[in-house]
Design an enzyme around this catalytic site. Structure first.
Site, PDB file in Angstrom:
ATOM      1  N   ARG A   1       0.834  -1.191   0.000  1.00 14.08           N
ATOM      2  CA  ARG A   1       0.000   0.000   0.000  1.00 14.08           C
ATOM      3  C   ARG A   1       0.867   1.237   0.000  1.00 14.08           C
ATOM      4  O   ARG A   1       1.926   1.256   0.608  1.00 14.08           O
ATOM      5  CB  ARG A   1      -0.884   0.020   1.254  1.00 14.08           C
ATOM      6  CG  ARG A   1      -1.945  -1.058   1.277  1.00 14.08           C
ATOM      7  CD  ARG A   1      -2.417  -1.305   2.690  1.00 14.08           C
ATOM      8  NE  ARG A   1      -2.935  -0.086   3.292  1.00 14.08           N
ATOM      9  CZ  ARG A   1      -4.208   0.268   3.273  1.00 14.08           C
ATOM     10  NH1 ARG A   1      -5.109  -0.511   2.733  1.00 14.08           N
ATOM     11  NH2 ARG A   1      -4.601   1.390   3.836  1.00 14.08           N
TER      12      ARG A   1
ATOM     13  N   ASP B   1       5.542  -3.793  10.279  1.00 17.75           N
ATOM     14  CA  ASP B   1       4.111  -3.522  10.419  1.00 17.75           C
ATOM     15  C   ASP B   1       3.653  -3.440  11.875  1.00 17.75           C
ATOM     16  O   ASP B   1       2.765  -2.656  12.210  1.00 17.75           O
ATOM     17  CB  ASP B   1       3.257  -4.532   9.646  1.00 17.75           C
ATOM     18  CG  ASP B   1       3.611  -5.972   9.943  1.00 17.75           C
ATOM     19  OD1 ASP B   1       4.552  -6.225  10.724  1.00 17.75           O
ATOM     20  OD2 ASP B   1       2.946  -6.859   9.378  1.00 17.75           O
TER      21      ASP B   1
ATOM     22  N   SER C   1       7.746  -5.450   6.417  1.00 19.79           N
ATOM     23  CA  SER C   1       7.408  -6.422   7.461  1.00 19.79           C
ATOM     24  C   SER C   1       8.110  -7.761   7.310  1.00 19.79           C
ATOM     25  O   SER C   1       7.479  -8.794   7.086  1.00 19.79           O
ATOM     26  CB  SER C   1       5.903  -6.605   7.494  1.00 19.79           C
ATOM     27  OG  SER C   1       5.313  -5.346   7.616  1.00 19.79           O
TER      28      SER C   1
END
Ligand code: ADP
Ligand code: MG
Length: 499
Positions: free
Chosen positions: A108, A230, A177
């Protein structure tokens, strides 16, 4: 009656008898098969059992490993990585910030305009892009060029609602992440890939440098101000809104947790960290393992066949990438040993990872009287048709056993963190709230899993204490949290409005 008629009657009777005998034998065989199937399920249920006493052992083991991982490098399966995030967002940050969130099947990009003290989030926009499978195992440049190009496209669409003061460089928070050995807030080297990624030439490299070079190749003038994972991003996202957030847990494709540690409680970093103050620790808890974990033959086989045998054992028990696969393995065994779906094992059932967690979750949640969703999934995914209601119920039971074990172990992991923070009991006279930010597709969409996790935590800490401990869904906090961290670690000093 003539002789012929008598003869025919006798033959007829004999045929009926034979058919009846066959039927009885078939029934006996099918009931024997069913008994075998139920025995396999009962055995699984027992081996996956997570009584409270066991969960407490798991939680204690988690706390012990946290201590060990903080005490020395390599002292534990838990890496307990220093995140270099020592100033979490306060909510007073001001300006335009970008974030890039890479950590699974999608990435994203987002931008957020922060309004400073009392201003909050003025504007935000995001875009989500899926990562082509071949890029996940290709070369470093192809992956990072692809990401940088998508980011450049997104930046090009920046509208007038977003304002960058003249003469300033855009700043980016990079949520990455995977296990990274952080060397500062804006640099860190990749230790290893997880979750299906495997690009050898990035391992051991500084991922910020890789991204920065790709941004330059795209002609994008942007500074990576914060590198986080994350969980750290989710923690920051939660903290921006609520100062009581002390930990974050991700339950998605993979799983991980981060929490706020007192800097003086990190022996391996004594001298390098301020003696007072806080430091966010990225636990990499997916790699936790303990003799108390209820591992079955299915887990051992899943692990042995995985890309990273012997690693991420906790993750393989509780996270979304694996729950569906465990169910498939059990179903396959029942099909082989108890001919559950007929004399031959349905070929699709032998295909690893064909049954995904969203499928098992949909079956688990099926409330229709004839378990229609289960029938449909079995037909559409595994090409198993004409299932009986009894068989469908068995499938639901398997989904339940596997998800319940995962959710209860996740709750035990959270108790381990609370214990490390000394927040698992009520302190006399203190009216302290403890908030844990949770996120990830598994937590968000698998309702039974989420409910089980939450009720198990309450069982573990008791009703009274649980009033002071809040699990909060931090929806997509990891991306926006990285943007907040780009702000709180900005190269420009006036980002924070004083209170
Ligand atoms: P990632 O972990 O890849 O960054 P997410 O946090 O969105 O991404 O989590 C996606 C994972 O969540 C999927 O791999 C899947 O395991 C799980 N998931 C998604 N939807 C569902 C669902 N409906 N039921 C159960 N699990 C789901
Ligand atoms: Mg994610």
């Amino acid at each position: 009656m003539g002789k012929v008629a008598v003869g025919l009657a006798v033959i007829g009777a004999a045929t009926v008898c034979a058919a009846a005998a066959l039927l009885v034998r078939h029934r006996m065989r099918s009931s024997a098969r069913w008994v075998r199937a139920m025995a396999i399920v009962a055995d699984l249920d027992e081996r996956c059992g997570t009584p409270l006493a066991k969960l407490r052992q798991v939680a204690d083991a988690m706390t012990v490993e946290m201590h060990a991982g903080l005490a020395s490098e390599g002292g534990s399966k838990l890496k307990m990585l220093i995140s270099y995030v020592d100033n979490l967002p306060t909510g007073n940050e001001k300006g335009l910030f970008y974030a890039l969130d890479l950590g699974g099947t999608n990435f994203r990009v987002l931008r957020v305009q922060l309004g400073g003290k009392d201003g909050g989030i003025v504007n935000q926009e995001f875009a989500e892009v899926s990562i082509p499978q071949d890029l996940m195992v290709g070369s470093s440049d192809t992956l990072f060029d692809y990401i940088a190009a998508e980011l450049a496209k997104f930046v090009a669409q920046e509208g007038e609602d977003f304002q960058l003061p003249p003469g300033r460089q855009r700043e980016l928070g990079f949520t990455f992440s995977f296990p990274v050995m952080q060397t500062s807030i804006d640099s860190g080297t990749l230790i290893k890939w997880t979750k299906g990624f495997n690009i050898e030439d990035v391992v051991g490299q500084d991922v910020v440098a890789e991204l920065t070079r790709a941004l330059e190749r795209q002609g994008l003038d942007m500074r990576v101000s914060a590198l986080v994972n994350d969980t750290v991003g989710t923690l920051a996202g939660g903290r921006y809104n609520n100062k009581d957030v002390v930990a974050a847990v991700i339950l998605g494709t993979g799983t991980n947790a981060a929490y706020v540690e007192r800097a003086h409680a990190i022996p391996k970093w004594h001298g390098l960290l301020p003696k007072s103050g806080e430091m966010v620790i990225n636990m990499e808890w997916g790699n936790f393992r303990s003799s108390h974990l209820p591992l079955t033959e299915y887990d051992h086989s899943l692990d042995a066949e995985s890309l990273n045998p012997g690693e991420q054992i906790f993750e393989k028990l509780i996270s979304g990438m694996y729950l569906g696969e465990i169910v498939r393995k059990v179903l396959c065994r029942i099909a082989e040993e108890a001919s559950l779906f007929g004399d031959t094992v349905p070929p699709k059932l032998k295909v690893p990872f064909i049954l995904r967690t969203p499928h098992t979750s949909a079956m688990h949640h099926d409330t229709s009287p004839d378990l229609k969703v289960v029938a449909d999934k079995l037909r559409d995914i595994l090409e198993i048709t004409n299932t009986s209601l009894k068989e469908r119920k068995l499938v639901v039971q398997l989904c339940n056993i596997v998800a319940t074990r995962g959710a209860r172990l996740a709750a035990a992991g959270i108790l381990g963190i609370l214990k490390k923070l000394g927040r698992e009991t009520l302190k006399n006279g203190e009216d302290q709230k403890t908030v844990i930010a949770l996120d990830g597709g598994l937590y968000e969409h698998y309702t039974e899993y989420r409910k089980c996790l939450e009720s198990t935590l309450t069982e573990l800490i008791g009703e009274k204490v649980s009033e002071s401990i809040v699990i909060e869904h931090s929806n997509d906090g990891s991306g926006i949290g990285a943007a907040f961290l780009a702000a709180s670690h900005s190269q420009y000093p006036d980002v924070e409005e004083s209170s």
